[in-house]
Design a protein around this motif. Sequence first.
Motif, PDB file in Angstrom:
ATOM      1  N   ALA A  24       0.834  -1.203   0.000  1.00 24.80           N
ATOM      2  CA  ALA A  24       0.000   0.000   0.000  1.00 24.80           C
ATOM      3  C   ALA A  24       0.866   1.249   0.000  1.00 24.80           C
ATOM      4  CB  ALA A  24      -0.931   0.003   1.209  1.00 24.80           C
ATOM      5  N   GLY A  25       1.976   1.226   0.724  1.00 26.04           N
ATOM      6  CA  GLY A  25       2.883   2.367   0.748  1.00 26.04           C
ATOM      7  C   GLY A  25       3.479   2.644  -0.622  1.00 26.04           C
ATOM      8  N   ARG A  26       3.837   1.592  -1.326  1.00 23.25           N
ATOM      9  CA  ARG A  26       4.404   1.773  -2.672  1.00 23.25           C
ATOM     10  C   ARG A  26       3.349   2.299  -3.644  1.00 23.25           C
ATOM     11  NH1 ARG A  26       8.597  -3.101  -2.891  1.00 23.25           N
ATOM     12  NH2 ARG A  26      10.414  -1.789  -3.199  1.00 23.25           N
ATOM     13  N   VAL A  27       2.163   1.709  -3.604  1.00 27.20           N
ATOM     14  CA  VAL A  27       1.095   2.118  -4.518  1.00 27.20           C
ATOM     15  C   VAL A  27       0.634   3.545  -4.210  1.00 27.20           C
ATOM     16  CG1 VAL A  27      -1.289   1.601  -5.211  1.00 27.20           C
ATOM     17  CG2 VAL A  27       0.357  -0.254  -4.969  1.00 27.20           C
ATOM     18  N   ALA A  28       0.613   3.914  -2.943  1.00 27.29           N
ATOM     19  CA  ALA A  28       0.150   5.244  -2.540  1.00 27.29           C
ATOM     20  C   ALA A  28       0.967   6.357  -3.176  1.00 27.29           C
ATOM     21  CB  ALA A  28       0.169   5.377  -1.017  1.00 27.29           C
ATOM     22  N   ALA A  29       2.207   6.074  -3.518  1.00 24.35           N
ATOM     23  CA  ALA A  29       3.056   7.079  -4.159  1.00 24.35           C
ATOM     24  C   ALA A  29       2.485   7.515  -5.511  1.00 24.35           C
ATOM     25  CB  ALA A  29       4.464   6.528  -4.334  1.00 24.35           C
ATOM     26  N   TYR A  30       1.555   6.745  -6.064  1.00 26.39           N
ATOM     27  CA  TYR A  30       0.957   7.062  -7.358  1.00 26.39           C
ATOM     28  C   TYR A  30      -0.358   7.832  -7.216  1.00 26.39           C
ATOM     29  CZ  TYR A  30       4.534   4.373  -9.597  1.00 26.39           C
ATOM     30  OH  TYR A  30       5.755   3.940 -10.042  1.00 26.39           O
ATOM     31  N   ALA A  31      -0.762   8.130  -6.007  1.00 29.94           N
ATOM     32  CA  ALA A  31      -1.972   8.927  -5.795  1.00 29.94           C
ATOM     33  C   ALA A  31      -1.711  10.361  -6.229  1.00 29.94           C
ATOM     34  CB  ALA A  31      -2.375   8.879  -4.319  1.00 29.94           C
ATOM     35  N   ASP A  32      -2.742  11.042  -6.593  1.00 29.26           N
ATOM     36  CA  ASP A  32      -2.651  12.468  -6.944  1.00 29.26           C
ATOM     37  C   ASP A  32      -1.626  12.754  -8.024  1.00 29.26           C
ATOM     38  OD1 ASP A  32      -4.605  13.026  -5.004  1.00 29.26           O
ATOM     39  OD2 ASP A  32      -3.076  13.095  -3.445  1.00 29.26           O
ATOM     40  N   GLY A  33      -1.639  11.945  -9.094  1.00 23.37           N
ATOM     41  CA  GLY A  33      -0.765  12.232 -10.225  1.00 23.37           C
ATOM     42  C   GLY A  33       0.677  11.863 -10.032  1.00 23.37           C
ATOM     43  N   GLY A  34       0.994  10.963  -9.097  1.00 18.97           N
ATOM     44  CA  GLY A  34       2.375  10.572  -8.853  1.00 18.97           C
ATOM     45  C   GLY A  34       2.944   9.659  -9.926  1.00 18.97           C
ATOM     46  N   GLY A  35       2.187   9.406 -10.971  1.00 10.93           N
ATOM     47  CA  GLY A  35       2.650   8.554 -12.067  1.00 10.93           C
ATOM     48  C   GLY A  35       1.472   7.886 -12.734  1.00 10.93           C
ATOM     49  N   GLU A  36       1.704   7.286 -13.884  1.00 15.01           N
ATOM     50  CA  GLU A  36       0.660   6.588 -14.633  1.00 15.01           C
ATOM     51  C   GLU A  36       0.171   5.385 -13.826  1.00 15.01           C
ATOM     52  OE1 GLU A  36      -2.129   5.691 -16.868  1.00 15.01           O
ATOM     53  OE2 GLU A  36      -0.853   7.202 -17.815  1.00 15.01           O
ATOM     54  N   THR A  37      -1.148   5.247 -13.726  1.00 11.50           N
ATOM     55  CA  THR A  37      -1.721   4.151 -12.948  1.00 11.50           C
ATOM     56  C   THR A  37      -2.531   3.170 -13.780  1.00 11.50           C
ATOM     57  OG1 THR A  37      -3.718   5.377 -12.400  1.00 11.50           O
ATOM     58  CG2 THR A  37      -1.848   5.560 -10.856  1.00 11.50           C
ATOM     59  N   TYR A  38      -2.771   3.468 -15.053  1.00 17.54           N
ATOM     60  CA  TYR A  38      -3.496   2.571 -15.944  1.00 17.54           C
ATOM     61  C   TYR A  38      -4.869   2.187 -15.417  1.00 17.54           C
ATOM     62  CZ  TYR A  38       1.120   2.497 -17.892  1.00 17.54           C
ATOM     63  OH  TYR A  38       2.324   2.888 -18.411  1.00 17.54           O
ATOM     64  N   GLY A  39      -5.525   3.146 -14.802  1.00 15.08           N
ATOM     65  CA  GLY A  39      -6.875   2.919 -14.296  1.00 15.08           C
ATOM     66  C   GLY A  39      -6.939   2.250 -12.937  1.00 15.08           C
ATOM     67  N   VAL A  40      -5.788   1.939 -12.342  1.00 15.94           N
ATOM     68  CA  VAL A  40      -5.770   1.310 -11.024  1.00 15.94           C
ATOM     69  C   VAL A  40      -6.309   2.307 -10.000  1.00 15.94           C
ATOM     70  CG1 VAL A  40      -4.254   0.420  -9.187  1.00 15.94           C
ATOM     71  CG2 VAL A  40      -3.894  -0.276 -11.560  1.00 15.94           C
ATOM     72  N   ASP A  41      -7.232   1.839  -9.189  1.00 14.20           N
ATOM     73  CA  ASP A  41      -7.845   2.658  -8.149  1.00 14.20           C
ATOM     74  C   ASP A  41      -6.898   2.699  -6.945  1.00 14.20           C
ATOM     75  OD1 ASP A  41      -9.453   3.918  -6.272  1.00 14.20           O
ATOM     76  OD2 ASP A  41     -10.913   2.277  -6.157  1.00 14.20           O
ATOM     77  N   VAL A  42      -5.936   3.604  -7.000  1.00 14.79           N
ATOM     78  CA  VAL A  42      -4.895   3.671  -5.975  1.00 14.79           C
ATOM     79  C   VAL A  42      -5.505   3.892  -4.592  1.00 14.79           C
ATOM     80  CG1 VAL A  42      -2.901   4.995  -5.167  1.00 14.79           C
ATOM     81  CG2 VAL A  42      -3.094   4.384  -7.582  1.00 14.79           C
ATOM     82  N   ALA A  43      -6.375   4.878  -4.465  1.00 13.96           N
ATOM     83  CA  ALA A  43      -6.974   5.172  -3.149  1.00 13.96           C
ATOM     84  C   ALA A  43      -7.777   3.976  -2.637  1.00 13.96           C
ATOM     85  CB  ALA A  43      -7.853   6.414  -3.233  1.00 13.96           C
ATOM     86  N   GLY A  44      -8.517   3.333  -3.515  1.00 12.05           N
ATOM     87  CA  GLY A  44      -9.304   2.171  -3.107  1.00 12.05           C
ATOM     88  C   GLY A  44      -8.439   1.011  -2.661  1.00 12.05           C
ATOM     89  N   LEU A  45      -7.330   0.775  -3.368  1.00  8.10           N
ATOM     90  CA  LEU A  45      -6.427  -0.310  -2.984  1.00  8.10           C
ATOM     91  C   LEU A  45      -5.721  -0.025  -1.673  1.00  8.10           C
ATOM     92  CD1 LEU A  45      -4.826  -1.380  -6.367  1.00  8.10           C
ATOM     93  CD2 LEU A  45      -6.391  -2.697  -4.942  1.00  8.10           C
ATOM     94  N   VAL A  46      -5.318   1.219  -1.477  1.00 10.99           N
ATOM     95  CA  VAL A  46      -4.661   1.584  -0.217  1.00 10.99           C
ATOM     96  C   VAL A  46      -5.636   1.371   0.945  1.00 10.99           C
ATOM     97  CG1 VAL A  46      -3.668   3.506   1.095  1.00 10.99           C
ATOM     98  CG2 VAL A  46      -2.969   3.112  -1.283  1.00 10.99           C
ATOM     99  N   ALA A  47      -6.898   1.781   0.767  1.00 10.71           N
ATOM    100  CA  ALA A  47      -7.913   1.586   1.819  1.00 10.71           C
ATOM    101  C   ALA A  47      -8.166   0.102   2.049  1.00 10.71           C
ATOM    102  CB  ALA A  47      -9.202   2.311   1.436  1.00 10.71           C
ATOM    103  N   TRP A  48      -8.308  -0.670   0.966  1.00 10.42           N
ATOM    104  CA  TRP A  48      -8.538  -2.110   1.077  1.00 10.42           C
ATOM    105  C   TRP A  48      -7.400  -2.777   1.842  1.00 10.42           C
ATOM    106  CZ3 TRP A  48      -5.186  -5.721  -1.115  1.00 10.42           C
ATOM    107  CH2 TRP A  48      -5.580  -7.063  -0.995  1.00 10.42           C
ATOM    108  N   ALA A  49      -6.159  -2.453   1.464  1.00 11.06           N
ATOM    109  CA  ALA A  49      -4.996  -3.072   2.109  1.00 11.06           C
ATOM    110  C   ALA A  49      -4.931  -2.724   3.588  1.00 11.06           C
ATOM    111  CB  ALA A  49      -3.709  -2.641   1.404  1.00 11.06           C
ATOM    112  N   GLY A  50      -5.193  -1.469   3.923  1.00 12.95           N
ATOM    113  CA  GLY A  50      -5.167  -1.059   5.324  1.00 12.95           C
ATOM    114  C   GLY A  50      -6.224  -1.761   6.149  1.00 12.95           C
TER     115      GLY A  50
END
Length: 174
Positions: A118-144
Amino acid sequence: MSGDGGRAGGGRDRDAEGRARSARPRDGLGRPLPYGAEGVARQPEGVVRAPAETVREAQRLLDAGMPFHAHEVFEDAWKSGPEGERELWQGLAQLAVGLTHAARGNATGGARLLRRGAGRVAAYADGGGETYGVDVAGLVAWAGELAGRVAAPGGGPGAAPPEAAGEAPRLTGA
């Protein structure tokens, strides 16, 4: 190779190129089964996929209760993709392995990997890089949420492990 599951002369399993590689069948969570047992087909290694295809294939495996296999799909993406996307794919792989460990009953290791991913993926929130449609916020919440639940005193050792397919996240939120 001999008829003993790929172990030439009873030694280590080797692939066609002679590299050490276990020929033991695996279950849906990647656990080794006895030689000769019916296992789940392994993911081929080194497959280069388009990012959208990587996400689709990983989601299919997660939905099937095979997070260990989904991790291998993400591993191919981090090894073959651009350096700037490595953290995204490694984080997604860690989330899949975290779910794998939690489903195997390793609450401590599962929670640790879920949080690390979740820490690694969270770095891509708010335009931190291309996510290819991955729901970064949702995955971080799910993992937590899952990490907290499996690591909680009532959800830790001795508690029934979560069922992998039932706990599978939606990678795109759709």
